[in-house]
Design an enzyme around this catalytic site. Sequence first.
Site, mmCIF file in Angstrom:
data_model
loop_
_atom_site.group_PDB
_atom_site.id
_atom_site.type_symbol
_atom_site.label_atom_id
_atom_site.label_comp_id
_atom_site.label_asym_id
_atom_site.label_seq_id
_atom_site.Cartn_x
_atom_site.Cartn_y
_atom_site.Cartn_z
ATOM 1 N N GLU A 100 62.729 33.644 17.747
ATOM 2 C CA GLU A 100 63.117 32.572 18.662
ATOM 3 C C GLU A 100 63.862 33.066 19.900
ATOM 4 O OE1 GLU A 100 62.454 29.268 18.598
ATOM 5 O OE2 GLU A 100 61.162 29.604 16.850
ATOM 6 N N SER A 402 43.200 -18.661 -2.441
ATOM 7 C CA SER A 402 43.069 -19.901 -1.669
ATOM 8 C C SER A 402 44.112 -20.071 -0.575
ATOM 9 C CB SER A 402 43.116 -21.103 -2.610
ATOM 10 O OG SER A 402 41.956 -21.158 -3.412
#
Length: 790
Positions: A100, A402
């Site tokens: 890094e 339903s």
Amino acid sequence: MANVRKRRKKKNEHKALRLTFITLLMVFLFSCVAAAGVGLAMIKAAPPLDVDKVLNPSEPSVIYDDKNKLVDTVISDTYRTIVSYEDVPDNLKNAFISIEDERFFNHRGIDYKRVFGAFFRNISNKLKGKSALQGASTITQQLVRNTLLSQEVRIKRKVQEMYLSIQLEKKVSKEQILEAYMNTIPLGGSAYGIEAASKQYFGKSVKDLNLIESAFIAGLPQSPSTFYNAAMSQKNTERYINRTKLVLGKMREHNYISKEDFDKSMAYIDKNKIPLKTSNINISRLNYEWFSREIIKQVKKDLMNEYKISPTEADKTIMYGGLKIYGTMDKSLQDFSQNTLDNLDGILGINSKDYSGIIQPEASVSIVDYKTGNVKVLIGGRGKQPPLSFNRATEFYRAPGSTIKPLTVYGPAIDTKTSTAASSYNDAPVPEEIGKLYDKEPYNPKNSPNIYEGKMTLREALMKSKNVISVRIEHELGLKTGAEYGKKFGLTIDDSMDGTSMAALSLGQLSAKTGVSGTNTLGMAAAYGVFGNKGALSKPVVYKKVVDRTGKVLLENKYASSKVMSPEAAYILYDLLKGPVSYTPGATGMKANFGPMARGKTGTSNQSSDLWFAGLSPYYSAAVWIGKDDYSPFTNEFGRYIGSSDAALIWKLIMGEAHKNLEYKTIEKPAGVTEAYVCSKSGKIPSSSCPRDSIKLEYFIEGTIPGEICDYHTGIFNNNKDKDDDDDDKDKDKEDEEENKDEKNEDKKEAKDNTKNKDKDKKKDNDRKIDMDKKPDSSKRKRKMIKPQI
């Protein structure tokens, strides 16, 4: 002369070159001054350097309820455990530095050599047509970015990052910077910091990592999500293997490891790959798992969309950003609803733990303030389940049974004026010529219970949930129209499967098991709110706004809605839905009746796999679902399928609690809704022979009042004496056409003429006044009808 001309020409050329050079120099200097000015402005706009926040950045985000009371803290130590610099293996420190920031101990916050190198490489890549850009951020810059700045990829942020990095290096040691960096860096999944990553990938503490494991973890910051997904799925493993080898190579290049250690490590990886022992981090349970997790999920999604940041960056903002998230949850109602679902022994006959210790049957509840879209209750299961458990209120699709009928059948039919609330249908088996249009074998659904009652209006059919009439109406309406309305209501309908299925669209038997069609309680609660909200679907929201630790508003949920149907159709559906919860014989949802403001509809999928009740009041819309996680049938102790009345009862208990301190109110009737008396058998203007108890007052969208006289009974009923002269002329034309018919029709003509003599026959009219069974409050209504004149 020739020499003179040459000298002049040469002199002019030198003059032009000097002028060009001076111009370019001026442009360059001006650009530098301008750039410096812009840079200074950017630096002045940078946040103050808070060393404590950099070195100790774990300020938790918090969640509040709808009364701004704290209900949850987002972050916990299990996401990240602080490790001191001395306890970190040298191999891991050196691995991070090698890959890094190789000159970490030599620069003062910015690695200028790396900056210029990256600049020229990026130009070269651009000229070669390559899109990949190379970064040059030091460990110090990454720490500043992760703790003080946003993740926006902008020049302003980069300038501020460089400035703050230089300032930070002046105030703290390299060791402090490296320690803070290793404890805050996102490393994939839920792991933030090296200790959490060590446990997530290798099942051990960071102090016990070996060289290869250290190299693996140091390689993660480049693309934590990519490497995490590869590690967890064990797919594309070459991604993190190659990255680990690169880290080891860098460590050897900078003499952090010997050639012997490097060779041994490479040989080991080639033979054994990288032995992982992956596991999910043990995340602490939130106080309100179902609701708060949904808030976190939505905030993360909105941060990503609003600020164009990655999932990892959004997670970091939520966990370490010190955000204040103002939710919409009604804490007391959430508590009551959860307690109700957790204690159903007196309601449900089955309470086993069949599936991984999860109590069955499961249940879910959602309540929405449909005027604002604010979700008040969101419960995804029964009991205290583990963190990140499956949320049945938002994360699954189930067949609605339903409860779909008002959304894809009755609502669309009234909105398109295909039917009215008074339209008459025959409650009888579906004719074969209709059934054969929807299946290889003629589609022939049954009522539940399997009882047929002959002629009835749409209102009565909805109240009794007549399946065959739902099919007849959907046949008239068209499956395409039904599916379009279902989608507008927010249902997920797969066109290739359910968009052309009569069973799916008329009876709610959607292909939920496939994961491509269906709904959940939050979706159904929002959908039913349309009927009380003038036909508009409000977007459900679980939080109102998000504020950062400086007081800046990062996100704000503004009201959003979409039109589903006309206000007139929505109002009529709202009124129709009082039928199922009434105490009328045959009503399917009477157990849901918590009072006069209740409206709703039951629903049961095939073999009772799903039990539903969805409905609304003038205040809230809500849905309850009961079922099993494996979609198996829901039966009682005798092996019989259970109906949706239990879901209706739960709905009543919870909605009753929600309304216990609320005043009675009604929904305002739109101007475009009118009223008329009809015969409940034919749906037409009552005749003189219609039984008194069959004459009902009905709502209509203006212009849809039936013009025909009841042919189920005999005689004439004058429904609209106070209408204009044009209507009277139409009635007169009808009389003229019937003038030469039999004596009975002549009597009808005389009866109709008598209605024009109201004063003469007033006493007779009063004597024969019809006593309506359910006469609505007329104190605030203007009715376009008169009483029957016989």
